[in-house]
Write an enzyme that holds these catalytic residues in place. Structure first.
Site, PDB file in Angstrom:
ATOM      1  N   SER A 657       5.020  -0.939  34.048  1.00 11.62           N
ATOM      2  CA  SER A 657       5.261  -1.098  35.479  1.00 11.62           C
ATOM      3  C   SER A 657       4.766   0.083  36.295  1.00 11.62           C
ATOM      4  CB  SER A 657       6.756  -1.319  35.746  1.00 11.62           C
ATOM      5  OG  SER A 657       7.506  -0.190  35.355  1.00 11.62           O
ATOM      6  N   LYS A 700      14.889  -0.337  41.319  1.00 12.08           N
ATOM      7  CA  LYS A 700      13.900   0.696  41.631  1.00 12.08           C
ATOM      8  C   LYS A 700      13.890   1.018  43.114  1.00 12.08           C
ATOM      9  CE  LYS A 700      10.880  -0.613  37.763  1.00 12.08           C
ATOM     10  NZ  LYS A 700       9.618  -1.250  37.353  1.00 12.08           N
TER      11      LYS A 700
END
Length: 801
Positions: A657, A700
């Site tokens: 990611s 996140k």
């Protein structure tokens, strides 16, 4: 240059509209019976339960907490209640093979009736036999038989005595037998006197003795026959008396159980056994008050009556429908039963009355629900299950004795046929392991009920969830939820799966919040559980688990962990990571730096070099080589050395990611254009430069937002996410409100070019007809730098030549 759009706060709101709710609170709803959002799994379960063909047992696969066991129990009970109650099973003594007890089945409830009948039978015959032999008629008849014996015996001995006297001998009888003493001149000689006779006279006497012994042998034979006939007459007479005493009871039982040939044979064997052991029955029982002498080294002997006991192994008298057994300790002996032993002064003994049933016996004719993990963690349990399902019978076999005590007796109970449906509940990973490595598993568990951890956020499922909440409140006798409370639970269910269009099926997690929200509502003296109570429950739960989260946040804020949230830097970017602590997950930014220079080693992943990089992360870095080569090195060789590093990361890292953030850092280093440090990045990239979705995007964003909020929101901060992750945004109210006030920004992008423009405020640039990038763009600067690197390498090579 076109700046990618940012998401509006309306797109981020994960609000459940209560206007369509057909209830004011959950007390108005009926309890929902069934599983929610698992139509595929429910259909597979119903199919598996209907299939009667061998091998169609069921494995329920899916995440923990999705209600698999509860659903299995509920569905199976609904089916089992309408099915036939299975037979009782008993073990009885085997007169032909004493160490192999016989198994017999009787209709439900008759097992204990048969057991009671045999107990009454034993009590009755004991007294009847004693009474039959304790009367004058029996004694008189026996005395007549014995008198006849004595009379015949006396006649034979008298004849022998007469014959002996005629030959000059006197007959003596003793314990050692019959012997003759010579008579001379009317005097019976002693042994000493006989030895003093002349040899001629002794020879004459011996000759007569030999003749007389021949006659004596015939008399002795007749005496033995007489004794034998007498014993036979006594035994026959006693048998006739015993048969008169017990015949009625035996015949009554044989008539009652005439449909069961095994029991009829068993009763006939009992009758014969009684006749063979009459002496045991004729003796009066020792009174309980009478003291008995116990000698430690003498073992207890079982009486014949012990063989007439019935061991009811399975009693289904109180069962309604087929049995449903749910167990969480499926050990070997718990599954197939066991034979208990009795310690008698250092020796261990057993018999058929000590055979105990297992789960298979109790579930025979019905269903058994077990946890796959429990089965695999118990030695030999899985082998026991597969063996029973393969052979269709239960064979009780004791595991090797580990006590070190000598076993003096052993039995092998007859196997019992089994008809059962086994349902294993476990994770998908266990299912795949068993399917891959256990051939028998594929043959025996042909139905997979696959449970999903998420379901559609449809009005139908929301109403089902509301009914589930109402049922939970009634069951736990707690406060009910109003509309707002239900809506908050729905929003929480979406947060659990990080999808605005889905809800979690992990009802165990949902129930935790229901319990805690009820408690906070009670503390608030509220009539119903409202949205604020649900949110408080979520907040308090997070607070109990977020110690490490807050500690890292403090370290970031004070600069111990270096993260910039303002300004611009070359070759430096804020990536976003997720830390999973098991019971709590949170996001945190991580500084990623890139250095580029002339060389041919390509991109070096520092984490991989020190063995801190997982395979997915390493793959993501290697993809960057392909992207850079394809995009910039079509007309010259790629001569690049670059190093990538997650700064201040001392643990492992995995996942791809951060690959887009790493690429941005490399492009910034090559172009020497600084990147905005107030915008963090997450997203995977492929070799074509397309941004791919990632997991944990909500955590996140919230992690970076918390740091920016702590330092002070300046209106410029935000994050770049993959376009496909928009649906996964289920952000908390603080983030949504900041976006609404334009204090924080979320930008979805589809390509690297879109992201680099946002991070640099410069045009990415596209190739013109001449194959060159437009001057002054990021791609132009990168291409020129790489072309210069390649020329330098080529010149260095020519110079060496």
């Amino acid at each position: 240059m076109s700046i990618p759009r940012e998401l509006t706060y309306q797109e981020l709101e994960n609000k459940c509209d209560t206007a369509s709710f057909p209830f004011s609170n959950t007390s108005k709803l009926g309890t929902y019976e069934g599983i929610i959002g698992q139509e595929r799994a429910a259909k597979a379960m119903k199919f598996g339960l209907k299939m009667k063909t061998r091998g169609y047992n069921i494995y329920m696969a899916g995440p923990t907490g999705t209600g698999k066991t509860s659903f299995a129990r509920q569905l199976v009970n609904e089916i089992a209640i309408n099915q036939k109650v299975p037979d009782d099973w008993c073990y009885i003594y085997n007169f032909n093979k004493p160490n192999q007890p016989m198994a017999i089945n009787l209709p439900a409830g008759m097992g204990k009736v048969f057991q009671k009948d045999m107990e009454e039978f034993v009590k009755t015959i004991k007294q009847e036999i004693v009474n039959a032999f304790d009367n004058e008629k029996y004694e008189k008849e026996k005395e007549e038989i014995l008198d006849e014996y004595e009379s015949t015996r006396d006649e034979l001995l008298a004849k022998l005595s007469q014959d002996a006297e005629a030959q000059g001998f006197k007959v003596n009888t003793g314990s050692s037998g019959i012997y003759f003493l010579p008579i001379i001149e009317g005097k019976t000689l002693s042994e000493e006197e006989f030895e003093n006779l002349d040899d001629d006279i002794k020879d004459q006497i011996d000759e007569k003795t030999n003749i007389l012994q021949q006659d004596t042998l015939e008399i002795i034979r007749k005496l033995k026959n007489n004794e034998k006939e007498t014993k036979k007459k006594v035994a026959e007479w006693e048998s006739r008396i015993a048969l008169l005493a017990i015949g009625v009871q035996v015949n009554d039982l044989k008539e009652k159980y005439s449909k069961y040939s095994d029991i009829v044979d068993y009763l006939e064997n009992i009758q014969q056994d009684i006749l063979n052991n009459l002496d045991e029955f004729k003796e009066e029982e020792i009174s309980e008050e009478q003291p008995q002498l116990i000698i430690p080294w003498m073992q207890k002997e079982e009486t014949p009556l012990h063989k007439y006991k019935v061991n009811v192994l399975v009693d289904n008298s109180n069962l309604k429908g087929a049995p449903v057994i749910v167990d969480f300790n499926p050990s070997y002996s718990n599954l197939i039963g066991k034979i208990e032993y009795e310690n008698e002064f250092g020796s261990v003994s057993t018999d058929y009355t000590k055979i105990k049933p297992g789960l298979f016996h109790l579930a025979n004719g019905g269903y058994m629900i077990l946890q796959a993990k429990d089965v695999l963690s118990n030695p030999q349990a899985y082998e026991a299950i597969t063996r029973v399902l393969k052979t269709k019978k239960i064979t009780i076999e004791n595991m090797k004795d580990q006590t070190g005590v000598v076993t003096v007796s052993a039995i092998k109970p007859q196997s019992i046929p089994v008809d059962i449906k086994v349902i294993l509940v476990g994770s998908s990973s266990i299912y795949h392991l068993l399917y891959e490595y256990e051939e028998e598993f594929r043959k025996l568990f042909k139905v997979k009920a696959d449970f999903d951890e998420e379901m559609e956020k449809s009005n139908e499922n929301i109403l089902k969830l509301a009914s589930f909440i109402g049922g939970f409140c009634k069951k736990e006798n707690t406060l009910h939820f109003d509309k707002s409370g239900v809506a908050s639970v729905v929003e929480y269910a979406s947060w659990l799966v990080e999808d605005q269009r889905k809800m979690s099926t992990r009802f165990n997690d949902i129930c935790e919040i229901l319990c805690e929200a009820c408690m906070w509502a009670e503390c608030d003296n509220a009539k119903y559980v409202k949205a604020k109570h649900v949110k408080q429950a979520i907040k308090e739960k997070n607070y109990r688990n977020d110690r490490l989260d807050k500690k890292l946040l403090d370290m970031l804020n004070e600069g111990t962990l270096m993260i910039d949230t303002d300004g611009r830097e070359v070759g430096q970017i804020n990536g976003l990571t997720v830390m999973d602590m098991g019971d709590y997950s949170f996001g945190k930014p991580a500084r990623i730096t890139a250095s580029t220079y002339i060389g041919e080693s390509g991109i070096v992943n520092i984490e991989r070099e020190v063995e801190l990089s997982g395979t997915s992360h390493s793959k993501g870095v290697l993809i960057l080589n392909g992207y850079i080569g394809q995009k910039y090195a079509q007309d010259f060789p790629l001569s690049l050395s670059a190093s990538l590093c997650f700064e201040q990361l001392y643990g492992g890292i995995d996942g791809d990611s951060a690959s887009s953030a790493e690429l941005y850092a490399i492009l910034s280093s090559l172009s020497e254009v600084p990147l905005k440090q107030y915008i963090a990045v997450t997203g995977s990239v492929n070799q074509k430069g397309e941004i791919q979705p990632v997991g944990g995007v909500t955590h996140k964003i919230e992690g970076f937002f918390e740091l920016c909020k702590l330092r002070g929101l300046n209106g410029k901060q935000g994050v770049i996410i993959p376009y496909q992750n928009i649906k996964n945004l289920v952000l908390n109210d603080d983030v949504v409100n900041a976006v609404r006030k334009k204090q924080f920004h979320i930008y979805p992008v589809k390509t690297i070019d879109e992201g680099i423009e946002l991070l640099t405020d410069m045009e990415a640039g596209v190739k013109g007809a001449d194959g060159k990038y437009k001057e002054g763009t990021i791609n132009y600067l990168v291409s020129k730098k790489l072309e210069r690197f390649a020329l330098a390498v080529l010149n260095s090579g020519n110079h060496k030549k």
